[in-house]
Design an enzyme around this catalytic site. Structure first.
Site, PDB file in Angstrom:
ATOM      1  N   THR A  50     -32.032  20.437  24.645  1.00 34.04           N
ATOM      2  CA  THR A  50     -30.699  21.356  24.651  1.00 34.04           C
ATOM      3  C   THR A  50     -29.661  21.512  23.342  1.00 34.04           C
ATOM      4  O   THR A  50     -28.935  21.979  23.498  1.00 34.04           O
ATOM      5  CB  THR A  50     -30.077  20.787  25.740  1.00 34.04           C
TER       6      THR A  50
ATOM      7  N   TYR B  27     -26.529  12.145  38.970  1.00 27.62           N
ATOM      8  CA  TYR B  27     -25.742  12.401  38.034  1.00 27.62           C
ATOM      9  C   TYR B  27     -24.780  11.521  38.306  1.00 27.62           C
ATOM     10  O   TYR B  27     -24.378  10.381  37.007  1.00 27.62           O
ATOM     11  CB  TYR B  27     -25.360  13.909  37.643  1.00 27.62           C
TER      12      TYR B  27
ATOM     13  N   ALA C  18     -26.007  12.272  24.222  1.00 31.21           N
ATOM     14  CA  ALA C  18     -27.160  12.514  25.275  1.00 31.21           C
ATOM     15  C   ALA C  18     -27.290  12.338  26.297  1.00 31.21           C
ATOM     16  O   ALA C  18     -27.176  10.852  26.341  1.00 31.21           O
ATOM     17  CB  ALA C  18     -28.350  11.590  24.241  1.00 31.21           C
TER      18      ALA C  18
ATOM     19  N   ASN D 274     -13.392  18.255  34.009  1.00 30.81           N
ATOM     20  CA  ASN D 274     -14.259  19.476  33.342  1.00 30.81           C
ATOM     21  C   ASN D 274     -14.523  20.027  31.952  1.00 30.81           C
ATOM     22  O   ASN D 274     -13.576  20.183  31.704  1.00 30.81           O
ATOM     23  CB  ASN D 274     -14.291  20.265  34.241  1.00 30.81           C
TER      24      ASN D 274
ATOM     25  N   ILE E 108     -18.714  31.991  43.680  1.00 32.00           N
ATOM     26  CA  ILE E 108     -17.897  31.531  43.919  1.00 32.00           C
ATOM     27  C   ILE E 108     -18.532  30.513  45.208  1.00 32.00           C
ATOM     28  O   ILE E 108     -19.247  30.491  46.374  1.00 32.00           O
ATOM     29  CB  ILE E 108     -16.737  31.316  44.394  1.00 32.00           C
TER      30      ILE E 108
END
Ligand code: UDP
Length: 332
Positions: free
Chosen positions: A35, A142, A75, A171, A208
């Site tokens: 990526t 995750y 990573a 975030n 949203i």
């Protein structure tokens, strides 16, 4: 000091490499370019192309670069939604890769291991702001895979006499002020890049995900941090750990919660652009409201983030505008 940065060609890792080199460190990058991009790697960094789940690849790096003193491990896989239907991939990339990396570190001379973790390990905290000792109840693979990696790092570092610094990111958004680094993809999944993308290309309606969460306006609340503030904390964490021979765990956020709707409204104001939007169904695995307490990073590491939400949005916009123009002008 010589530092191995895994994922140094990716979004956050590349920012870290620039910051480390600017501060006089020698950097070795390991990245499989799945990526990341070669062009993101600072010219002064030494680059090894390969997969960190390959122990031989890593052992060769530590053999060639026996004076590596610290590892910064960036990573990994980062999408909540994707992790739900690819749990095996997430445990492989986020937890198993750490096991392989640590086993390669056994033959190295490192004194500090720095790890990118996530607020997703907390799940929906009972109270906000969340502090580092609050309960860990990840709501998706995750978060679970990152929590497993954290636990492994702690156990391994304890018996190997290596210090660790774990950063739990809230975030992350924005781009480097040099204009060269940012999220280089048109396949975006995170909130601020997606709002900005819709501001640039109005055919892309911003969606949203749900407006019936238990929050003031019904949309999820999150805490936003600029990528350059984030990597600055890594430098401070590294210096603190080496100087004091200490380990620590730190949240990285702004201590402010903004709802998805508030982020959208702020973007329309700052950019002075009407952004098309629609409300669709909830995304599975999203906690309603999280934001960080960052007292520890501020008091212990003397960390002072510089970007507020408006500046983060502007930084993302400047990057994405140029990136969009450049990708449109490239021959297909
Ligand atoms: N979100 C949204 N629309 C999008 C992308 C994200 O409403 O196109 C919401 C998402 O449901 C979450 C918040 O924005 O409540 C932050 O999502 P993101 O994927 O950016 O980060 P996460 O908090 O999941 O790591």
């Amino acid at each position: 000091m010589k530092i191995l940065v895994t994922g140094g060609a990716g979004y956050i890792g590349s920012h870290a490499v620039y910051m480390l080199i600017k501060n006089g460190h020698t950097v070795v990058v390991a990245d499989n370019l799945s990526t990341g991009f070669k062009e993101n790697i600072h010219k002064e960094a030494k680059f090894y192309e390969g997969d960190i789940s390959n122990k031989l690849f890593l052992s060769n790096i530590f053999e060639d670069e026996s004076d590596i003193e610290a590892v910064m491990h960036f990573a990994g896989s980062i999408r909540v939604d994707e992790s739900i239907y690819k749990p095996l991939e997430y445990f492989k990339n986020n937890a198993d890769a750490v096991r392989v990396l640590l086993s390669a570190c056994q033959n190295s001379n490192i004194s500090t291991f720095i790890f990118s973790s996530t607020a997703a390990i907390y799940g929906q905290a009972k109270t906000v702001p969340i502090d580092e000792l609050d309960e860990k109840n990840p709501m998706n693979p995750y978060g679970e895979s990152k929590l497993a990696a954290e636990n492994l790092i702690k156990s391994w570092c304890d018996i190997r006499d290596v210090n660790f610094v774990i950063f739990r990111y809230f975030n992350v958004a924005g781009a480097h002020s040099n204009g060269k680094l940012g999220i280089k993809s048109n396949n975006l999944t995170h909130l601020i890049p997606l709002i900005v993308k819709s501001a640039i290309d109005k055919k892309e309606i911003f969606r949203i995900f749900g407006d019936d969460f238990e929050t003031e306006d019904g949309t999820c609340v999150r805490d936003f941090i600029h990528v350059q503030d984030l990597v600055e904390a890594h430098l401070l964490g590294l210096e603190w750990s080496i100087k004091n021979e200490r380990s620590g765990i730190f949240n990285l956020g702004s201590e402010k919660g903004y709802s998805v709707k508030q982020v959208y409204d702020t973007a329309t104001q700052v950019l002075k652009i009407e952004i098309p939007f629609e409300i669709i169904e909830k995304r599975f695995g999203d906690p309603a409201k999280i934001y960080a307490s960052t007292i520890l990073a501020k008091e212990i590491l003397k960390w002072k983030p510089k970007y507020n939400l408006k500046k983060i949005i502007m930084s993302e916009y400047k990057f994405r505008l140029k990136f969009t123009k450049d990708s449109q002008s490239k021959p297909h």
